[in-house]
Design an enzyme around this catalytic site. Sequence first.
Site, mmCIF file in Angstrom:
data_model
loop_
_atom_site.group_PDB
_atom_site.id
_atom_site.type_symbol
_atom_site.label_atom_id
_atom_site.label_comp_id
_atom_site.label_asym_id
_atom_site.label_seq_id
_atom_site.Cartn_x
_atom_site.Cartn_y
_atom_site.Cartn_z
ATOM 1 C CB CYS A 101 -48.647 24.719 28.472
ATOM 2 S SG CYS A 101 -47.615 25.272 27.114
ATOM 3 C CG HIS A 118 -44.963 28.510 27.897
ATOM 4 N ND1 HIS A 118 -43.658 28.731 28.292
ATOM 5 C CD2 HIS A 118 -44.902 27.580 26.900
ATOM 6 C CE1 HIS A 118 -42.853 27.969 27.572
ATOM 7 N NE2 HIS A 118 -43.581 27.265 26.721
ATOM 8 C CG HIS A 120 -41.727 29.411 22.778
ATOM 9 N ND1 HIS A 120 -41.972 28.497 21.776
ATOM 10 C CD2 HIS A 120 -42.072 28.788 23.938
ATOM 11 C CE1 HIS A 120 -42.449 27.379 22.298
ATOM 12 N NE2 HIS A 120 -42.526 27.532 23.611
ATOM 13 C CD GLU A 147 -37.765 53.118 39.013
ATOM 14 O OE1 GLU A 147 -38.841 53.496 39.492
ATOM 15 O OE2 GLU A 147 -36.671 53.188 39.634
ATOM 16 C CG HIS A 203 -38.884 25.761 26.234
ATOM 17 N ND1 HIS A 203 -39.319 24.472 26.462
ATOM 18 C CD2 HIS A 203 -39.996 26.452 25.883
ATOM 19 C CE1 HIS A 203 -40.625 24.395 26.232
ATOM 20 N NE2 HIS A 203 -41.059 25.588 25.895
#
Length: 241
Positions: A101, A118, A120, A147, A203
């Site tokens: 990443c 990140h 999943h 809200e 992903h």
Amino acid sequence: MSQEITQKDNNDHLVQSSDPDHPANMIPDLCRKFYNWGWVTGTGGGTSIRRGDHIFIAPSGVQKELMQPHNIFVLEFPTPKYPPSDRKYIRKPLDLKPSACTPLFLAAFERGAGCCIHTHSQWAVLVTLLVEREKGPGGYFEISNIEQIKGIPRGKGKGMMGFHDTLRIPIIENTAFEEDLTGSLEKAMEENPDTYAVLVKRHGIYVWGDDVAKAKTQCESLDYLFQLAVEMHKLGLPWVK
């Protein structure tokens, strides 16, 4: 030029601190929370924090609930995204690989982010599938009159969204290799300068914020909205009024 780091000059002091708010301590703590929430199972996902001219990044292939400060990589910032051999690591666990990443995190930091997450998340994946089915390629996740939308910023320096606003999150296509997402992520950022998140079809999601607390709470708010959207879809309720 690739930078060789030996055990002797590995700058271990950069990840050694008794301060719970030190990035090397916060990343394992966050990863444990995210694991317990089902966001980063099977070593997937990642977290990175920028502090000054240092970037702290979770490694690849380490079970998130077992991560420790000594597993953390440290980069100088700014640093090249490509090629990977030019990235300025100043602290590398010698038995681990950097997160795939990394260039995507760097893209967020180049926009001024202080933390990038990140996940999943299954809810994130499901909404990308629903959008794909309903809108086809290039669709956005959109929701309004909920809200929790108030937990998402309108954009840099523009305050927070309101109940009647429509939240729009861009969705990019997945790739076989994580690093290959970088170009489409950067394009989505450029085309949507006020967004703080990008969904990746089938992903997960990348979420960033000005600091750790903002990135985390935005990620929580978005996951709540994704789960709610899936349940609304089951009931035939529209996401946008």
